[in-house]
Design a protein around this motif. Structure first.
Motif, PDB file in Angstrom:
ATOM      1  N   VAL A 188       0.849  -1.193   0.000  1.00 60.65           N
ATOM      2  CA  VAL A 188       0.000   0.000   0.000  1.00 60.65           C
ATOM      3  C   VAL A 188       0.882   1.239   0.000  1.00 60.65           C
ATOM      4  O   VAL A 188       1.735   1.405   0.886  1.00 60.65           O
ATOM      5  N   ARG A 189       0.668   2.087  -0.986  1.00 61.52           N
ATOM      6  CA  ARG A 189       1.412   3.344  -1.096  1.00 61.52           C
ATOM      7  C   ARG A 189       0.423   4.405  -1.557  1.00 61.52           C
ATOM      8  O   ARG A 189      -0.143   4.290  -2.649  1.00 61.52           O
ATOM      9  N   GLY A 190       0.160   5.422  -0.723  1.00 59.40           N
ATOM     10  CA  GLY A 190      -0.894   6.363  -1.086  1.00 59.40           C
ATOM     11  C   GLY A 190      -0.595   7.804  -0.733  1.00 59.40           C
ATOM     12  O   GLY A 190       0.200   8.086   0.163  1.00 59.40           O
ATOM     13  N   ARG A 191      -1.292   8.697  -1.404  1.00 59.06           N
ATOM     14  CA  ARG A 191      -1.137  10.126  -1.151  1.00 59.06           C
ATOM     15  C   ARG A 191      -2.009  10.598   0.009  1.00 59.06           C
ATOM     16  O   ARG A 191      -1.809  11.689   0.525  1.00 59.06           O
ATOM     17  N   SER A 192      -2.964   9.781   0.399  1.00 62.81           N
ATOM     18  CA  SER A 192      -3.887  10.140   1.472  1.00 62.81           C
ATOM     19  C   SER A 192      -3.759   9.132   2.614  1.00 62.81           C
ATOM     20  O   SER A 192      -3.931   7.927   2.402  1.00 62.81           O
ATOM     21  N   ALA A 210      -5.252   5.425   2.630  1.00 66.57           N
ATOM     22  CA  ALA A 210      -4.318   4.309   2.807  1.00 66.57           C
ATOM     23  C   ALA A 210      -4.770   3.401   3.944  1.00 66.57           C
ATOM     24  O   ALA A 210      -4.727   2.171   3.833  1.00 66.57           O
ATOM     25  N   THR A 260      -7.656   1.369   2.906  1.00 65.90           N
ATOM     26  CA  THR A 260      -7.196   0.321   1.995  1.00 65.90           C
ATOM     27  C   THR A 260      -6.635  -0.859   2.768  1.00 65.90           C
ATOM     28  O   THR A 260      -6.954  -2.024   2.483  1.00 65.90           O
ATOM     29  N   THR A 296       4.193   6.687   1.889  1.00 66.05           N
ATOM     30  CA  THR A 296       2.764   6.990   2.033  1.00 66.05           C
ATOM     31  C   THR A 296       2.608   8.200   2.948  1.00 66.05           C
ATOM     32  O   THR A 296       3.392   8.390   3.882  1.00 66.05           O
ATOM     33  N   SER A 356       0.217  -2.097  -7.228  1.00 63.84           N
ATOM     34  CA  SER A 356      -0.863  -1.496  -8.013  1.00 63.84           C
ATOM     35  C   SER A 356      -1.795  -2.496  -8.690  1.00 63.84           C
ATOM     36  O   SER A 356      -3.001  -2.213  -8.794  1.00 63.84           O
ATOM     37  N   ASP A 415      -6.033   2.360  -7.313  1.00 61.32           N
ATOM     38  CA  ASP A 415      -5.988   3.732  -6.803  1.00 61.32           C
ATOM     39  C   ASP A 415      -6.678   3.867  -5.449  1.00 61.32           C
ATOM     40  O   ASP A 415      -6.950   4.973  -4.989  1.00 61.32           O
ATOM     41  N   ALA A 460      -5.622   3.535  -2.416  1.00 59.76           N
ATOM     42  CA  ALA A 460      -4.865   4.262  -1.400  1.00 59.76           C
ATOM     43  C   ALA A 460      -4.773   5.748  -1.690  1.00 59.76           C
ATOM     44  O   ALA A 460      -4.251   6.513  -0.875  1.00 59.76           O
ATOM     45  N   HIS A 461      -5.258   6.157  -2.871  1.00 61.16           N
ATOM     46  CA  HIS A 461      -5.362   7.581  -3.196  1.00 61.16           C
ATOM     47  C   HIS A 461      -6.804   8.068  -3.076  1.00 61.16           C
ATOM     48  O   HIS A 461      -7.118   9.198  -3.446  1.00 61.16           O
TER      49      HIS A 461
END
Length: 214
Positions: free
Chosen positions: A19-23, A27, A30, A48, A181, A186, A188-189
């Protein structure tokens, strides 16, 4: 968890989510959704947003139902922050100081490597398993070739592992697969969690078939 126990967990579950997210909120949602769908090994990348907060909250919420790890761990300081947050396993992009620190702290560590030399260095350093990255460069055939000189090396391909390729990687000798991915999408965004659930069920189904020897 002892590194040897973690190897057994990888062998049993055969799937680790990345898991790698901007939010941070997305995240966390997720991670929790993946665990609800039976994906019990989840790595939260340290790039993240508010990664350590995500790890800490996820670890509190899932309890003993899943193992929350930290990824993109590069330095000893990274490792200690992740460990303090509640990460119980570590993933590194290279065979640098984070691997040595993880071994010292007795944390299971998947050490990033691509070449035979890097893979051998990772194992010599005490890595629990080798994260073969980016696996997409050589695919299952490359992993199979690595198994010739290193038949007992625990290899976990990461990078471009979609559901169709999972059986091929297992046939080539992978201990487990790490999936970002193609599984997480998407979500985690802030993306659709229902679609995440469908992908999680697909990957779990594929891995269960491999466990059954199908």
């Amino acid at each position: 968890m002892e590194p040897t126990d973690f190897t057994g967990r990888l062998s049993r579950d055969r799937l680790a989510a990345i898991v790698r997210g901007r939010s941070a909120d997305a995240a966390l949602r997720t991670v929790l959704t993946l665990v609800e769908e039976g994906v019990d090994l989840v790595e939260v990348s340290l790039n993240t947003a508010d990664a350590c907060d995500v790890i800490a909250e996820a670890a509190r919420e899932v309890g003993e139902d899943a193992l929350i790890g930290a990824g993109t761990v590069v330095t000893r300081d990274d490792l200690l922050r992740a460990q303090d947050a509640g990460a119980t396993w570590i993933v590194t992009p290279t065979t640098g100081e984070a691997v040595t620190a993880a071994v010292h702290e007795r944390l299971p560590v998947l050490a990033g490597a691509l070449t035979p030399t890097e893979a051998a260095v990772a194992v010599t350093a005490g890595a629990t398993a080798v994260k073969l990255f980016p696996a997409s460069l050589g695919g299952p055939a490359y992993l199979r070739a690595l198994r010739d000189p290193f038949p007992d090396m625990p290899l976990v391909p990461v990078g471009g592992v979609d559901a169709d390729l999972v059986p091929e990687y297992f046939a080539a000798g992978a201990l487990a697969v790490g999936v970002g991915s193609p599984l997480v999408g998407d979500a985690a965004h802030g993306g659709d969690l229902d679609l995440l659930r469908r992908r999680a069920r697909l990957f779990r189904s594929v891995c269960r078939r491999q466990e059954a020897g199908a």
